[in-house]
Motif scaffolding. Sequence first.
Motif, PDB file in Angstrom:
ATOM      1  N   LYS A  27     -11.266   0.203 -15.845  1.00  0.00           N
ATOM      2  CA  LYS A  27     -12.135  -0.412 -16.844  1.00  0.00           C
ATOM      3  C   LYS A  27     -13.389   0.427 -17.075  1.00  0.00           C
ATOM      4  O   LYS A  27     -13.853   0.551 -18.214  1.00  0.00           O
ATOM      5  N   MET A  28     -13.943   1.004 -16.010  1.00  0.00           N
ATOM      6  CA  MET A  28     -15.123   1.856 -16.183  1.00  0.00           C
ATOM      7  C   MET A  28     -14.763   3.093 -17.003  1.00  0.00           C
ATOM      8  O   MET A  28     -15.534   3.498 -17.877  1.00  0.00           O
ATOM      9  N   LEU A  29     -13.613   3.675 -16.755  1.00  0.00           N
ATOM     10  CA  LEU A  29     -13.173   4.829 -17.544  1.00  0.00           C
ATOM     11  C   LEU A  29     -13.015   4.465 -19.016  1.00  0.00           C
ATOM     12  O   LEU A  29     -13.375   5.243 -19.895  1.00  0.00           O
ATOM     13  N   HIS A  85     -14.731   2.324 -20.566  1.00  0.00           N
ATOM     14  CA  HIS A  85     -16.051   2.026 -21.121  1.00  0.00           C
ATOM     15  C   HIS A  85     -17.019   3.201 -21.039  1.00  0.00           C
ATOM     16  O   HIS A  85     -18.203   3.044 -21.325  1.00  0.00           O
ATOM     17  N   ALA A  86     -16.534   4.358 -20.639  1.00  0.00           N
ATOM     18  CA  ALA A  86     -17.406   5.535 -20.496  1.00  0.00           C
ATOM     19  C   ALA A  86     -17.115   6.554 -21.586  1.00  0.00           C
ATOM     20  O   ALA A  86     -15.982   7.014 -21.726  1.00  0.00           O
ATOM     21  N   ASN A  87     -18.136   6.908 -22.348  1.00  0.00           N
ATOM     22  CA  ASN A  87     -17.991   7.938 -23.375  1.00  0.00           C
ATOM     23  C   ASN A  87     -18.030   9.344 -22.785  1.00  0.00           C
ATOM     24  O   ASN A  87     -17.392  10.248 -23.311  1.00  0.00           O
ATOM     25  N   LYS A  88     -18.828   9.526 -21.729  1.00  0.00           N
ATOM     26  CA  LYS A  88     -19.014  10.864 -21.184  1.00  0.00           C
ATOM     27  C   LYS A  88     -18.664  10.972 -19.702  1.00  0.00           C
ATOM     28  O   LYS A  88     -17.990  11.907 -19.296  1.00  0.00           O
ATOM     29  N   TRP A  89     -19.142  10.037 -18.881  1.00  0.00           N
ATOM     30  CA  TRP A  89     -19.130  10.279 -17.445  1.00  0.00           C
ATOM     31  C   TRP A  89     -19.165   8.979 -16.658  1.00  0.00           C
ATOM     32  O   TRP A  89     -19.837   8.043 -17.058  1.00  0.00           O
ATOM     33  N   ILE A  90     -18.450   8.929 -15.534  1.00  0.00           N
ATOM     34  CA  ILE A  90     -18.666   7.855 -14.565  1.00  0.00           C
ATOM     35  C   ILE A  90     -19.013   8.503 -13.230  1.00  0.00           C
ATOM     36  O   ILE A  90     -18.590   9.625 -12.926  1.00  0.00           O
ATOM     37  N   HIS A  91     -19.797   7.782 -12.462  1.00  0.00           N
ATOM     38  CA  HIS A  91     -20.200   8.242 -11.138  1.00  0.00           C
ATOM     39  C   HIS A  91     -19.969   7.071 -10.191  1.00  0.00           C
ATOM     40  O   HIS A  91     -20.521   5.991 -10.393  1.00  0.00           O
ATOM     41  N   ILE A  92     -19.143   7.294  -9.154  1.00  0.00           N
ATOM     42  CA  ILE A  92     -18.877   6.267  -8.149  1.00  0.00           C
ATOM     43  C   ILE A  92     -19.380   6.786  -6.815  1.00  0.00           C
ATOM     44  O   ILE A  92     -19.021   7.886  -6.400  1.00  0.00           O
ATOM     45  N   ALA A  93     -20.213   5.996  -6.165  1.00  0.00           N
ATOM     46  CA  ALA A  93     -20.700   6.330  -4.828  1.00  0.00           C
ATOM     47  C   ALA A  93     -20.271   5.212  -3.891  1.00  0.00           C
ATOM     48  O   ALA A  93     -20.392   4.031  -4.229  1.00  0.00           O
ATOM     49  N   THR A  94     -19.747   5.587  -2.739  1.00  0.00           N
ATOM     50  CA  THR A  94     -19.297   4.587  -1.777  1.00  0.00           C
ATOM     51  C   THR A  94     -19.407   5.158  -0.370  1.00  0.00           C
ATOM     52  O   THR A  94     -19.196   6.358  -0.183  1.00  0.00           O
ATOM     53  N   PRO A  95     -19.748   4.326   0.603  1.00  0.00           N
ATOM     54  CA  PRO A  95     -19.824   4.849   1.963  1.00  0.00           C
ATOM     55  C   PRO A  95     -18.425   5.136   2.511  1.00  0.00           C
ATOM     56  O   PRO A  95     -17.486   4.397   2.241  1.00  0.00           O
ATOM     57  N   SER A  96     -18.311   6.217   3.229  1.00  0.00           N
ATOM     58  CA  SER A  96     -17.023   6.557   3.843  1.00  0.00           C
ATOM     59  C   SER A  96     -17.308   7.239   5.173  1.00  0.00           C
ATOM     60  O   SER A  96     -17.889   8.317   5.184  1.00  0.00           O
ATOM     61  N   PHE A 132      -9.380   8.872  -3.612  1.00  0.00           N
ATOM     62  CA  PHE A 132      -9.760   9.035  -5.022  1.00  0.00           C
ATOM     63  C   PHE A 132      -8.963  10.164  -5.664  1.00  0.00           C
ATOM     64  O   PHE A 132      -8.507  10.048  -6.804  1.00  0.00           O
ATOM     65  N   GLU A 133      -8.801  11.273  -4.947  1.00  0.00           N
ATOM     66  CA  GLU A 133      -8.023  12.401  -5.481  1.00  0.00           C
ATOM     67  C   GLU A 133      -6.581  11.991  -5.749  1.00  0.00           C
ATOM     68  O   GLU A 133      -6.021  12.312  -6.796  1.00  0.00           O
ATOM     69  N   ASN A 134      -5.985  11.265  -4.805  1.00  0.00           N
ATOM     70  CA  ASN A 134      -4.601  10.803  -4.980  1.00  0.00           C
ATOM     71  C   ASN A 134      -4.487   9.853  -6.174  1.00  0.00           C
ATOM     72  O   ASN A 134      -3.554   9.960  -6.977  1.00  0.00           O
ATOM     73  N   LEU A 135      -5.427   8.931  -6.276  1.00  0.00           N
ATOM     74  CA  LEU A 135      -5.415   7.975  -7.384  1.00  0.00           C
ATOM     75  C   LEU A 135      -5.584   8.696  -8.718  1.00  0.00           C
ATOM     76  O   LEU A 135      -4.882   8.404  -9.685  1.00  0.00           O
ATOM     77  N   ALA A 136      -6.496   9.659  -8.771  1.00  0.00           N
ATOM     78  CA  ALA A 136      -6.716  10.415 -10.002  1.00  0.00           C
ATOM     79  C   ALA A 136      -5.458  11.172 -10.402  1.00  0.00           C
ATOM     80  O   ALA A 136      -5.072  11.179 -11.575  1.00  0.00           O
ATOM     81  N   GLN A 137      -4.821  11.794  -9.439  1.00  0.00           N
ATOM     82  CA  GLN A 137      -3.598  12.547  -9.735  1.00  0.00           C
ATOM     83  C   GLN A 137      -2.489  11.605 -10.201  1.00  0.00           C
ATOM     84  O   GLN A 137      -1.793  11.883 -11.172  1.00  0.00           O
ATOM     85  N   GLU A 138      -2.354  10.487  -9.526  1.00  0.00           N
ATOM     86  CA  GLU A 138      -1.346   9.480  -9.850  1.00  0.00           C
ATOM     87  C   GLU A 138      -1.531   8.938 -11.267  1.00  0.00           C
ATOM     88  O   GLU A 138      -0.561   8.728 -12.005  1.00  0.00           O
ATOM     89  N   ARG A 139      -2.784   8.713 -11.678  1.00  0.00           N
ATOM     90  CA  ARG A 139      -3.088   8.103 -12.974  1.00  0.00           C
ATOM     91  C   ARG A 139      -3.361   9.126 -14.075  1.00  0.00           C
ATOM     92  O   ARG A 139      -3.589   8.747 -15.218  1.00  0.00           O
ATOM     93  N   GLY A 140      -3.406  10.411 -13.717  1.00  0.00           N
ATOM     94  CA  GLY A 140      -3.667  11.427 -14.722  1.00  0.00           C
ATOM     95  C   GLY A 140      -5.114  11.513 -15.148  1.00  0.00           C
ATOM     96  O   GLY A 140      -5.426  11.947 -16.257  1.00  0.00           O
ATOM     97  N   TRP A 141      -6.021  11.094 -14.282  1.00  0.00           N
ATOM     98  CA  TRP A 141      -7.442  11.162 -14.576  1.00  0.00           C
ATOM     99  C   TRP A 141      -7.971  12.536 -14.282  1.00  0.00           C
ATOM    100  O   TRP A 141      -7.554  13.198 -13.345  1.00  0.00           O
ATOM    101  N   THR A 142      -8.932  12.966 -15.053  1.00  0.00           N
ATOM    102  CA  THR A 142      -9.657  14.196 -14.761  1.00  0.00           C
ATOM    103  C   THR A 142     -10.905  13.797 -14.025  1.00  0.00           C
ATOM    104  O   THR A 142     -11.645  12.929 -14.493  1.00  0.00           O
ATOM    105  N   CYS A 143     -11.136  14.384 -12.866  1.00  0.00           N
ATOM    106  CA  CYS A 143     -12.316  14.003 -12.122  1.00  0.00           C
ATOM    107  C   CYS A 143     -12.844  15.160 -11.303  1.00  0.00           C
ATOM    108  O   CYS A 143     -12.120  16.120 -11.017  1.00  0.00           O
ATOM    109  N   GLU A 144     -14.111  15.051 -10.985  1.00  0.00           N
ATOM    110  CA  GLU A 144     -14.770  15.999 -10.098  1.00  0.00           C
ATOM    111  C   GLU A 144     -15.253  15.192  -8.905  1.00  0.00           C
ATOM    112  O   GLU A 144     -15.976  14.218  -9.066  1.00  0.00           O
TER     113      GLU A 144
END
Length: 166
Positions: free
Chosen positions: A111-113, A115-126, A151-163
């Motif tokens: 949903k955030m993706l 609703h984002a025109n340019k960028w999302i930033h997610i920060a979480t403790p790990s 996050f990398e696995n999820l991005a690859q699975e869903r075809g998201w581009t992420c840094e």
Amino acid sequence: MSPMIEEIKWINPGSVLDVGIGFGVMGPIFRMATDVRKSERNPESYHEWPTRIDGIEIFEWYRNPVWQTYTNVYIGSALDVIDTLPTYDFVYCGDMIEHLTREDGTLLVEKMLAHANKWIHIATPSPAPVQGEILGNPHEAHLSEWTQQQFENLAQERGWTCELVG
């Protein structure tokens, strides 16, 4: 905070959505990195805040004067509220996704993706420490943990581009 401020300056958003604002500490940072920074070149605009900085918070009891730096604060579950909002140049979700189940967290990222025109930033403790209710807020419990690899696995699975930054 310096890397976050530099990221915001680089993105130069006209609109920001802060998902899960809690105390609201990011509101002044977003405001400073957008409108206040721009007023350095045009001092007359210091009190004009044209950047739309909205927030979502599930626990209204957290409301305090810091929230006044936001244009709008919407009360309710981010999973529901976000569907009623427009798109934003920058969507920020800091120290919040771990309070959702893995399934709901994944849905929130989608949903955030959307609703984002340019960028999302997610920060979480790990690792996310064990945490239950705080200040009478049952939503403070940690229900999931998110690692960079997940996050990398999820991005690859869903075809998201992420840094991803560790």
